[in-house]
Write an enzyme that holds these catalytic residues in place. Sequence first.
Site, PDB file in Angstrom:
ATOM      1  N   LYS A  12       0.838  -1.202   0.000  1.00 44.66           N
ATOM      2  CA  LYS A  12       0.000   0.000   0.000  1.00 44.66           C
ATOM      3  C   LYS A  12       0.876   1.257   0.000  1.00 44.66           C
ATOM      4  O   LYS A  12       0.624   2.200  -0.730  1.00 44.66           O
ATOM      5  CB  LYS A  12      -0.853  -0.003   1.279  1.00 44.66           C
ATOM      6  N   ASP A  69      -9.462   3.086   3.958  1.00 45.22           N
ATOM      7  CA  ASP A  69     -10.195   1.857   4.261  1.00 45.22           C
ATOM      8  C   ASP A  69     -10.895   1.450   2.981  1.00 45.22           C
ATOM      9  O   ASP A  69     -11.338   2.311   2.208  1.00 45.22           O
ATOM     10  CB  ASP A  69     -11.197   2.067   5.396  1.00 45.22           C
ATOM     11  N   GLY A 153      -6.879 -10.549  -1.805  1.00 42.87           N
ATOM     12  CA  GLY A 153      -8.291 -10.440  -1.399  1.00 42.87           C
ATOM     13  C   GLY A 153      -9.251 -11.083  -2.396  1.00 42.87           C
ATOM     14  O   GLY A 153      -9.052 -12.214  -2.852  1.00 42.87           O
ATOM     15  N   ARG A 181      -8.873   2.053  -5.516  1.00 40.86           N
ATOM     16  CA  ARG A 181      -7.794   2.728  -4.790  1.00 40.86           C
ATOM     17  C   ARG A 181      -7.113   3.764  -5.699  1.00 40.86           C
ATOM     18  O   ARG A 181      -6.823   4.879  -5.283  1.00 40.86           O
ATOM     19  CB  ARG A 181      -6.779   1.688  -4.301  1.00 40.86           C
TER      20      ARG A 181
HETATM   21  P1  IMP Z   1      -8.151  -2.737   3.978  1.00 46.67           P
HETATM   22  O1  IMP Z   1      -8.570  -1.480   3.299  1.00 46.67           O
HETATM   23  O2  IMP Z   1      -6.686  -2.997   3.807  1.00 46.67           O
HETATM   24  O3  IMP Z   1      -8.635  -2.792   5.396  1.00 46.67           O
HETATM   25  O4  IMP Z   1      -8.848  -3.936   3.158  1.00 46.67           O
HETATM   26  C1  IMP Z   1     -10.032  -4.549   3.546  1.00 46.67           C
HETATM   27  C2  IMP Z   1     -10.316  -5.806   2.762  1.00 46.67           C
HETATM   28  O5  IMP Z   1     -11.051  -5.458   1.590  1.00 46.67           O
HETATM   29  C3  IMP Z   1      -9.118  -6.589   2.260  1.00 46.67           C
HETATM   30  O6  IMP Z   1      -8.653  -7.495   3.218  1.00 46.67           O
HETATM   31  C4  IMP Z   1      -9.721  -7.327   1.076  1.00 46.67           C
HETATM   32  O7  IMP Z   1     -10.423  -8.451   1.519  1.00 46.67           O
HETATM   33  C5  IMP Z   1     -10.718  -6.323   0.529  1.00 46.67           C
HETATM   34  N1  IMP Z   1     -10.111  -5.493  -0.531  1.00 46.67           N
HETATM   35  C6  IMP Z   1      -9.863  -4.157  -0.499  1.00 46.67           C
HETATM   36  N2  IMP Z   1      -9.299  -3.744  -1.655  1.00 46.67           N
HETATM   37  C7  IMP Z   1      -9.169  -4.849  -2.408  1.00 46.67           C
HETATM   38  C8  IMP Z   1      -8.613  -5.067  -3.723  1.00 46.67           C
HETATM   39  O8  IMP Z   1      -8.111  -4.172  -4.412  1.00 46.67           O
HETATM   40  N3  IMP Z   1      -8.684  -6.344  -4.157  1.00 46.67           N
HETATM   41  C9  IMP Z   1      -9.217  -7.368  -3.446  1.00 46.67           C
HETATM   42  N4  IMP Z   1      -9.702  -7.237  -2.225  1.00 46.67           N
HETATM   43  C10 IMP Z   1      -9.687  -5.966  -1.705  1.00 46.67           C
END
Ligand code: IMP
Length: 206
Positions: A12, A69, A153, A181
């Site tokens: 990230k 988030d 993910g 993102r």
């Molecule tokens: P965080 O924003 O890092 O808390 O992500 C939360 C969750 O959303 C991740 O663990 C994934 O399960 C899902 N997620 C967020 N962005 C993506 C992406 O670009 N690809 C796949 N899963 C995502």
Amino acid sequence: MEIVIATRNEGKLQEIKELIKGLQVEVLSLKDIPEVPVVREGGSSFRENALMKAEVIASFTKKVSIADDSGLAVDFLKGEPGVYSARFAGEDANDGENNKELLRRLEGVPISKRGATFRCVIAVVTPEGKKDIAEGECRGIIQFEEKGEFGFGYDPLFFVPEYRRTFAELSPEIKNKISHRAKAMEKLRVVLKEYLKTEKTSVEKG
Ligand code: IMP
């Protein structure tokens, strides 16, 4: 201007650094400030979680702080898993288990009803308490089985009609141009440019 990215995730961090390249900012991450408190994502929206993280880090570090988030909102599941995306199959669930859970919840649901949106919210908070939000979305369709090796993910299940591929089948270069993102980060760049202008003006005014 120094800014803190509220993440310990190297991937990230690199993505954000790449995007704000060329701006006159020095980027720090939580790895550079190990003593910052751990913020739990307990809010009921991406916005709430991102703001909460950025606020805690800004008041702790006294520097402009950025937190994001993100997650997946599936139409048929009325927006689930949403803020629970990372732990859809349970508190310590991994990506494979979450994907399996999503397929289970969509069993028997036809392709026409499998629409979904990836959302990303990025919050920027200054030590003085000024707040800004940048949001991005990407629409897709949840497949019936996992496909592709890239990403993380839900990427192997998220099919992007324009490219006729899942996120996990697209190269990182393409995903990073079209993802939720990437879109939020484009807007973040505009916000940061404004901050830099204001900072320059107030320095000049002395
Ligand atoms: P965080 O924003 O890092 O808390 O992500 C939360 C969750 O959303 C991740 O663990 C994934 O399960 C899902 N997620 C967020 N962005 C993506 C992406 O670009 N690809 C796949 N899963 C995502």
